[in-house]
Structures are given as C-alpha cells and as structure tokens.
Write an enzyme that holds these catalytic residues in place. Structure first.
Site, mmCIF file in Angstrom:
data_model
loop_
_atom_site.group_PDB
_atom_site.id
_atom_site.type_symbol
_atom_site.label_atom_id
_atom_site.label_comp_id
_atom_site.label_asym_id
_atom_site.label_seq_id
_atom_site.Cartn_x
_atom_site.Cartn_y
_atom_site.Cartn_z
ATOM 1 N N ARG A 1 -9.518 29.439 38.373
ATOM 2 C CA ARG A 1 -8.758 30.502 39.031
ATOM 3 C C ARG A 1 -9.130 30.668 40.503
ATOM 4 O O ARG A 1 -8.283 31.048 41.314
ATOM 5 C CB ARG A 1 -8.952 31.820 38.280
ATOM 6 C CG ARG A 1 -8.359 31.776 36.882
ATOM 7 C CD ARG A 1 -8.399 33.127 36.209
ATOM 8 N NE ARG A 1 -7.839 33.065 34.867
ATOM 9 C CZ ARG A 1 -7.709 34.107 34.056
ATOM 10 N NH1 ARG A 1 -8.104 35.310 34.467
ATOM 11 N NH2 ARG A 1 -7.207 33.971 32.850
ATOM 12 N N ASP B 1 -3.259 49.980 36.809
ATOM 13 C CA ASP B 1 -3.959 48.712 36.589
ATOM 14 C C ASP B 1 -4.733 48.354 37.846
ATOM 15 O O ASP B 1 -4.369 48.772 38.956
ATOM 16 C CB ASP B 1 -2.977 47.587 36.238
ATOM 17 C CG ASP B 1 -3.670 46.422 35.534
ATOM 18 O OD1 ASP B 1 -3.683 46.401 34.284
ATOM 19 O OD2 ASP B 1 -4.225 45.543 36.229
#
Length: 274
Positions: A36, A147
């Site tokens: 990632r 979030d």
C-alpha cells in the site's frame, strides 16, 4: 521488491500508524504495508522507505495519506444484518413515537467507511416508502456518519456505487432508492438527507456536544489493542444517553475493564447501564 523494506522500516511505520489511529500492524502485515505504501513512494518520487518516513514525519498531508492507505475499509450494504433487524424491531417503534411528538433522535455510525452502513440503516427505517422519507426529513432525526479516511468519506457523500455493490440490495429497495447512471447507481437525495458525513479520528477529540441514542461501531476494534478498545468504549458510554444502544462487530467483545458500563441485550448489541 521495487524498494528495500527492512524490519526497522516496518516498525517505524507501525509505530506511527498506532500513534495516529490506534491500528496495530504486526509483522504479519509487512506485505500489506509494503504494497500500500509503495504507491505513495512512487507518487512522492522517492526511492526508499527511510526518505518516505522522513517525509511523513514533517508533512501532515502525506502522513494522512499514509494512514488512509493503511486503513482497511471493507464494507457492504446490510453487512451483519441482524443489527439492522434488531434496530427496526426493538428500537424504531419507540423512536418513531418520539419523533412524531417533536422529540429528537440521534444515531452515530462511528466508522462508516464508504457509507453502506448509514444508508442501510435508512433503508431499514424506510423500507420502500418515499412518503415516509419526506416526512422523516422534516423531523428531528439525524445520523452522524464518520470515518478516519477522507477518501471513503468522499465516496459516501457522493452516494454513487458500482452495480456489483448495489446488486446486493433487496430488489424492491434498489428499485425505490437507486438511479442508474452509466455503470454506477446513485442513491436518492431524500434517502441521504438525514445523514451528515464527517471526517473523524476516533482516538482524537470529538466535537459532538449532545449524546446519541444509538452508536454503530462495527469491525473497527478488531484492529486495536485492549487498552485502546477500553478507552474508546468508555468514551462511547460517555457520549450516549442512559439506556442507549451500542452495536459492535461479530468478532468484537466488550473488554472486562468497561463491562460494567454495558449489558448485552442481543447478538453483539449492548445497552448502556444507567
């Protein structure tokens, strides 16, 4: 591998992510971290992890991108549907009476990812009834959906999903609330109206002043250690009305340190003890 990735690189990144988000990234996550963040190294025109670590130590925006990249955002419409069924059966009739009497009801989707959870809640409440949606929009009912990731919050606000995602919806609800737009479907504005999407780090300060009747925080604490879980649950209890309901993920448990503040009332459903 394109970039060298040492054990010390892994530890430095894991320590930073833990400080920023509470997420644990043990040795078994080395491939995930590399995969990632390698994309971020390329985007920053860097050729090694030590330079990237120096970059994120001094660049708050890139540090946020790193945290975002290492955050797992798996979700789906009506995931762990027993919670929505419990809400509809056990809570909504009383909430509907309160709203009809002019009172307020507040729900917090505390790790909403790309929005499927709060939108599933709205469809649970409304079924396929567009008249009820219009009525609810004028009552004192709000859903706060938060979030850590700006990327998934942007997706949630847009309320546009690939067809493979919306096909999981019950056919009648999909027909009522989705509008086809090319290879995507967009949710109806009236369904979205009560929901406010905001970026929020659960381990930092919370701006909310008034308590919630219900909090959904599902499949987040599996990434935390026990002290972090206990701290978060203490704060949730403080942020709820007496008798408020907390839904957690199927693999999550209430730690012993805070168990006195909640009682189990169903499958991973807990009530705040007055």
């Amino acid at each position: 591998m394109e970039f060298a990735f040492s054990a010390s690189d892994h530890k430095a990144i894991a320590d930073l992510i833990y400080r920023e988000s509470g997420i644990l990234l043990p040795d078994t996550k080395a491939k995930l971290i590399y995969g990632r963040l390698a994309r971020r190294l390329r985007a920053c025109n860097l050729d090694n992890f030590p330079d990237y670590l120096a970059r994120i130590a001094n660049d708050a925006e890139e540090r946020a991108r790193a945290v975002d990249a290492l955050t797992t955002n798996h979700t789906a419409f009506f995931r762990e549907n027993h919670h929505f069924e419990h809400f509809h059966r056990a809570l909504w009739p009383g909430f509907a009476e309160r709203l009809a009497a002019g009172e307020r009801v507040r729900v917090w989707s505390a790790a909403c990812s790309s929005g499927e959870e709060p939108y599933s809640l709205m469809m649970t409440i409304l079924g396929t009834d567009k008249v009820a949606a219009e009525r609810l929009a004028h009552q004192d009912f709000r859903v706060l959906a938060t979030d850590l990731s700006p990327r998934v919050i942007a997706t949630a606000r847009a309320a546009r999903y690939p067809l493979d995602t919306t096909r999981a919806l019950p056919a009648a609800m999909r027909a009522a609330w989705c509008r086809r737009d090319g290879d995507m479907e967009e949710l109806a504005p009236v369904l979205r109206a009560p929901i406010a999407f905001r970026e929020l780090n659960l381990l930092r300060g919370w701006p909310m002043k008034r308590p919630f009747d219900v909090i959904f925080c599902r499949n987040v604490m599996i990434y935390f250690d026990e002290p972090t879980k206990a701290q978060l649950l203490e704060r949730f209890a403080d942020q709820m009305v007496d008798g408020g309901i907390l839904y957690i993920g199927h693999a999550e448990r209430i730690p012993p340190d805070v168990s006195a503040r909640f009682r189990c009332i169903g499958r991973t459903a807990f009530q705040k003890v007055s």
